[in-house]
Each structure stands twice: as C-alpha cells, then as structure tokens.
Scaffold this active site. Structure first.
Site, PDB file in Angstrom:
ATOM      1  N   THR A  39       0.914  -1.093   0.054  1.00  0.00           N
ATOM      2  CA  THR A  39       0.013  -0.041  -0.124  1.00  0.00           C
ATOM      3  C   THR A  39       0.975   1.365   0.023  1.00  0.00           C
ATOM      4  O   THR A  39       2.094   1.225   0.736  1.00  0.00           O
ATOM      5  CB  THR A  39      -0.791  -0.122   1.343  1.00  0.00           C
ATOM      6  OG1 THR A  39      -1.907  -1.144   1.178  1.00  0.00           O
ATOM      7  CG2 THR A  39      -1.654   1.264   1.389  1.00  0.00           C
ATOM      8  N   ARG A  46     -14.514  -6.758  -0.903  1.00  0.00           N
ATOM      9  CA  ARG A  46     -13.947  -6.338   0.350  1.00  0.00           C
ATOM     10  C   ARG A  46     -13.348  -4.710   0.489  1.00  0.00           C
ATOM     11  O   ARG A  46     -12.679  -4.577  -0.710  1.00  0.00           O
ATOM     12  CB  ARG A  46     -12.900  -7.404   0.659  1.00  0.00           C
ATOM     13  CG  ARG A  46     -12.042  -6.835   1.990  1.00  0.00           C
ATOM     14  CD  ARG A  46     -10.621  -6.120   1.746  1.00  0.00           C
ATOM     15  NE  ARG A  46     -10.038  -5.963   2.892  1.00  0.00           N
ATOM     16  CZ  ARG A  46      -8.729  -5.348   3.114  1.00  0.00           C
ATOM     17  NH1 ARG A  46      -8.190  -4.714   1.906  1.00  0.00           N
ATOM     18  NH2 ARG A  46      -8.189  -5.221   3.989  1.00  0.00           N
ATOM     19  N   ILE A  47     -13.889  -4.076   1.123  1.00  0.00           N
ATOM     20  CA  ILE A  47     -13.311  -2.754   1.345  1.00  0.00           C
ATOM     21  C   ILE A  47     -12.452  -2.729   2.638  1.00  0.00           C
ATOM     22  O   ILE A  47     -12.746  -3.087   3.682  1.00  0.00           O
ATOM     23  CB  ILE A  47     -14.211  -1.568   1.426  1.00  0.00           C
ATOM     24  CG1 ILE A  47     -14.972  -1.720   0.099  1.00  0.00           C
ATOM     25  CG2 ILE A  47     -13.644  -0.332   1.594  1.00  0.00           C
ATOM     26  CD1 ILE A  47     -16.136  -0.350   0.234  1.00  0.00           C
ATOM     27  N   GLY A  48     -11.091  -2.192   2.422  1.00  0.00           N
ATOM     28  CA  GLY A  48     -10.101  -2.083   3.571  1.00  0.00           C
ATOM     29  C   GLY A  48     -10.055  -0.669   4.193  1.00  0.00           C
ATOM     30  O   GLY A  48     -11.283   0.182   3.763  1.00  0.00           O
ATOM     31  N   ASP A  49      -9.124  -0.483   4.891  1.00  0.00           N
ATOM     32  CA  ASP A  49      -8.886   1.015   5.341  1.00  0.00           C
ATOM     33  C   ASP A  49      -8.619   2.015   4.648  1.00  0.00           C
ATOM     34  O   ASP A  49      -8.991   3.241   4.840  1.00  0.00           O
ATOM     35  CB  ASP A  49      -8.109   0.840   6.759  1.00  0.00           C
ATOM     36  CG  ASP A  49      -6.559   0.580   6.364  1.00  0.00           C
ATOM     37  OD1 ASP A  49      -6.486  -0.210   5.436  1.00  0.00           O
ATOM     38  OD2 ASP A  49      -5.445   1.158   6.733  1.00  0.00           O
ATOM     39  N   THR A  81      -0.936   1.742   6.762  1.00  0.00           N
ATOM     40  CA  THR A  81      -0.593   0.686   5.833  1.00  0.00           C
ATOM     41  C   THR A  81      -0.600  -0.481   6.771  1.00  0.00           C
ATOM     42  O   THR A  81       0.066  -0.428   7.784  1.00  0.00           O
ATOM     43  CB  THR A  81       0.523   0.624   5.023  1.00  0.00           C
ATOM     44  OG1 THR A  81       0.897  -0.455   4.484  1.00  0.00           O
ATOM     45  CG2 THR A  81       1.866   0.928   5.822  1.00  0.00           C
ATOM     46  N   GLY A  82      -1.191  -1.858   6.257  1.00  0.00           N
ATOM     47  CA  GLY A  82      -1.259  -2.742   7.223  1.00  0.00           C
ATOM     48  C   GLY A  82      -2.480  -3.658   6.881  1.00  0.00           C
ATOM     49  O   GLY A  82      -3.109  -3.635   5.958  1.00  0.00           O
ATOM     50  N   GLY A 114      -5.826  -3.990   7.133  1.00  0.00           N
ATOM     51  CA  GLY A 114      -6.785  -2.748   6.976  1.00  0.00           C
ATOM     52  C   GLY A 114      -8.005  -3.016   7.806  1.00  0.00           C
ATOM     53  O   GLY A 114      -8.401  -1.925   8.555  1.00  0.00           O
TER      54      GLY A 114
END
Lengths: 325, 325
Positions: A194, A222-225, A245-246, A248
């Site tokens: 990211t 899927r939606i991450g952060d 980053t990581g 999410g």
C-alpha cells in the site's frame, strides 16, 4: 511622486524576490510509505523500490519548495507510486480471490477537512485522482465499485485515464495469489505495498493520501481501510495528517488515522507518542505502519512489522529513503 | 450429609432463583434512533413511528432482561426497524439517483471490537444480519455491492432472506425522490429515517448497530457513514457504544462514532459531554443525531436538527419513546 513609487516598489520587493518560504519563514515536510510487512529480500526488487521512492520524494519536495499545495503534492506523489509495479497500488496491485484487481484510494485536505475516496475500482489508472474528484466534484466522500466507474465515465478521459483491469497485473501479483490461496490464514506479508503520502506545505496546510490494491486473495467487494477517511487516511491542520498501511480491518475497527489526531487533540499527546501508543497497544493489536506529519512540521514513520518502505524530507534539510528495516 | 446437601442447595439458590440481573446487580440499557432531521407532521405517520419504536424498544428490553447478549438485541431491534416502512432502512428505504435502493448497515461488538458492515446491497431484506455475518464469517469488516450480494448468495436463504429491489419501495420514497430531484442542494430532511440501536447487556457488554437506505437521490455507489465502523457505528466495552444518523459525509470526515469514544478515552469526558461537544462543534458543523450508551449504563440521545425519533429504556425503570422534538 517618484519617491512614492519607490516606496511601493520597496514594500513589494521582499515577497516578490525572496520567495514564499523565506518571506514567511515557513516550513514544509513530506513523508511517504510504500507498505509495511516483511519486505522482499530480492536485491533487484529493493533497488527498484529505493529508486521509485527517491524519485517520488524528490518530486514532492520540489513541488513543496515551489510553494505548491500539499494537496497537489500528495496526489502527484501517490500517482508516481501507483504507476510503479513494485508497490501494491495501481499497476502492481494484488489480485483478489476472483483474480481481479479492485483498487481503493482516499485523499483529505487538512485545511477544509474536505475528503474523497473510491473503493473497488477496476479500470482507473490513478485511483487517487478519482478520489480527489469525488472530493471536489461531488457532495459525497466515498463512491464504490460500479458507481465509482460510472463517475469516472462522466469525468471523461481528459480527467481520468482508463485501462483494462489486466493492465494492473504483474507476474508477482499472480505468484502471490497462488501462494496465498495455498495458505490459511492469510499471512501479513501478502498485503505489502500500500502507498501513502502526507505533506505540510509552506502555507501550513496538511494533506494526506493513500492508495492500495488491498489484500491478496481478498473476498470480492472487500473494502479495507485505505479508502476510508479516519481509518487509512486523515488530515486536519489543527493536529496532523496520517496515512496507514497494514491489515486494514484492524485499522478500520480502531479508526487508526483519526485516532492519531484524536490523541493529539484530546490528550495533548505528541505526534510521535500518538502513533507509538497505537502500534504498541496490546488490546488493539494492529499490525502495520503509520506515517504522519504534525502541524508543526514534525515527521513520524513507525511500524510494528518486519519492515516498511518509507521516505521523508523537510525544510531543515532532512532527506532520507529506507526500503525495509 | 443432609446438612451438607442443604448447604449446597442454599449456596446455589440465589443464582438459580433470582435470575441474572438480581444475582449480579447488573444493569442493562438500550437506546434506539429512527433518524434525525425534520420529522413529518403527518399524524398517521407519527403514530405509526411511535408504535414501531415502542414495539422495538419493548422487544429489546425483554431480551436484555432475559440475559440475552447486546449483540443479539441490537440486531433484532434493527431488523424490526428494517421491516417497518416508516423508516429509511430495509423496506421504506429511499431511492438513489438511479431509482434503486442501495442499503448500508454495520454492527459492532464492544467486548471484542469485532465488527462487520455491508454497503450498497440491493436484495437483502435485513442488511444488519448480513453485516453480522461479515463480522462472524469472514476476515473482513466491510463488503460492498456485488461482492456483498455474492456473499449473501453463499450464506443461502436459510441465513439471509432475499427480496427483489422493488420490495423496498414505498410511495413515500418515490415522492421524496421526485422532490429531491427538483431541489439543489439536497436539504437535510431528505435523509430522515436511518435506524440504529445501542445496548448494554447484563454481562456488561456493549453492542451497536446502524442500518440505512442512505440519502434520497444519492449518486450510485455512494457509501455513507452507516456501514463504516468509527463513522456511523462504534462500540467498545471500555467506553461506550454509538450509532449516528444525519448527513453521513460529515460523520465520516469527523469519525463521529469513534470520536465520542475517543473523548471519553483520551480527555476523560462524560458520555453526555462527548456527544454534545460534537453536535455543538462550530468547526465540524455536523448535522444529525447521535445515540450512545456508556459502560456505566448511561444513555444519551442528542440531535441538532429539528427532531429525532428515539426511544430508551434501562434497568432503573426508564422507558420512553419520542417521535420528533
């Protein structure tokens, strides 16, 4: 009369000739990440990452010195990283469980707290630019999947460059997907790359931007952060700008990007401590990295994973690039 | 020997006969909202809202008294409201710019901070239940649009009831869309009716849930605050549970649901003050309402709009329903 003109010329002179930074004694600062996790030990890969980060940093710093807005800087820096196949954003993004790319990005202006994000776009070369258009051209802050694509259609090719989904694919992404599909649960190293950038400009305005391909083998939709303001990205001139980053999911459930700002606002914590508290929190147990710039121009870039690609520069002469540890 | 048995019986007696609440002196609390804004003055509409809220509140309170988990309670209460056409969630949801319903929901367990959300679903009768499955059955916290529908397919009709998109449509939603399309910018009253519930159970666990149809005439693919943990919904046993309603974009950019908890955690503010600070904040300028329950069992339900449909009950005997002011 001549004396009067001379007086006017002398009055105007300093701001014309000495430039934006010197006239106002203003500071600038920029910090970039290219993902946290276990960074590949392949020498070529590391060299290439180093090169791209150094180029992105220099480009951003040059713009800041010229007095450009932090908003323009973070967008341009992230566009460079989106085009680099070494990072998990734009070209080089990971593949989802359906062997497609679904890209997420968000951007926030700390001056106005205007913001925009896109989630699950498939044909937009620079998701960060589409996110900026969500911010400036709609009354919404987050558009997802087909709706975001339709919005890109409306903006037209002069504003938003489109590519086929396969344009984003690299051999590395294909290999990672095959490996990920053979491993349960998903190890952290499959979500490396990211990208994000936070900047403070000479006018004292902070902006933050984040862009990603998400998790390898992620479930469709899927939606991450990264596209979520407050989770992966946050900026407020009163406190700081943040890009994360990581993994999410952990960043969403703990509103990590806003959480850094909240500690400064409500507990009076320093930028550094606010970030460190979250990465060390035994209850929250987030895994990843956080970059941030405070209103005072402090920079922090911390991670609790094996490594994080990162770079930073500021008006004191700091200029550094790290690929891993 | 007989004396010994008697002793055992007497020792066990209180927890067997006096029930969960009396034995532990535990508290419960529940608060519900049915949207903030300018509530319709139509008498029938108000009566019907009152009736549904009263039923939902009684149902939730009964479950809490029986010792059921707050997670079960908030899901069941929101399902009742999703089925009621008087609210902008499930049946009765507003229409978007493409004359379709796109439903958002999220749920969070304050004990574990596990959470789940769905955005832009079109055929799921109870989006809150799909959100709960995202929480329990995936490693993700937010699934959107087609991906969320595919996930619902995989769960099967025994877990997730499906309906055609037109099932959600009411005459009121059609009328609102026609009016909204004639008015720019969107007035606040077109987003009335998001629903939410926060509960503290006898075991001291907090849960929160929110469900909505979003904004009338919203751009396709728009995601508001309701499915986003930290924006529209948040729960943490250490502080509070929160559900929000209003102009979602403002709630996202200020991470409002988590912001309430952050003030308690970092500034030591009371539940009431934390919510009030946000609704009065001249810089943040959010428009809507916030309901919350603290770990100590305090309830707050505040709004800075013309009205908010709301209801609350707790173990001290409080039991109230308000449709508007």
């Amino acid at each position: 009369m001549n004396r009067c003109i001379l007086l006017i010329v002398l009055t105007l002179l300093p701001q014309c000739s000495l430039g934006h930074d010197v006239a106002t004694n203003a500071k600038y600062a920029i910090v970039i990440h290219g993902g946290a996790g276990r960074i590949s030990t392949d020498a070529d890969h590391r060299t290439q990452r180093q090169k791209v980060l150094a180029h992105a940093l220099s480009h951003g710093e040059t713009l800041l010195k010229e007095g450009k807005s932090s908003l323009q800087v973070v967008e341009e820096v992230v566009r460079i990283l989106e085009d680099a196949p070494e990072f998990n954003a734009g070209r080089g993004a990971v593949l989802n469980a359906a062997e497609q790319h679904e890209l997420d990005a968000s951007i926030m202006d700390g001056k106005t707290r205007a913001c925009g994000g896109v989630a699950g776009v498939k044909t937009v070369r620079h998701p960060i630019t589409l996110a900026r258009h969500v911010m400036t051209d709609t009354r919404h802050v987050l558009l997802a999947t087909d709706g975001a694509e339709t919005f890109a259609d409306q903006l037209g090719p002069e504003n938003i460059q489109r590519v086929p989904n396969s344009w984003f694919t690299t051999d590395k992404a294909r290999k990672n997907l095959r490996e990920a599909q053979a491993v349960v649960p998903m190890p952290t190293e499959f979500c490396i790359g990211t990208v994000g950038c936070v900047a403070l400009d000479l006018d004292g305005n902070i902006a933050a931007a984040t862009s990603t391909g998400g998790l390898t083998n992620k479930k469709f939709g899927r939606i991450g952060d990264s596209p979520i303001i407050g989770a992966g990205t946050f900026a407020d001139n009163r406190t700081c700008g943040v890009s994360c980053t990581g993994v999410g999911e952990d960043f969403i459930r703990n509103s990590i990007a806003f959480n850094v700002s909240a500690q400064m606002e409500y507990a009076g914590s320093s930028l550094n401590d606010s970030v460190q508290n979250l990465l060390n929190d035994k209850e929250r147990r987030i895994s990843g990295g956080i970059i941030a710039v405070s209103a005072a121009g402090e920079i922090t870039m911390q991670f609790n994973t094996g490594g994080m690609s990162r770079a930073a520069a500021d008006s004191t002469g700091r200029h550094e690039v790290h690929v891993a540890e």
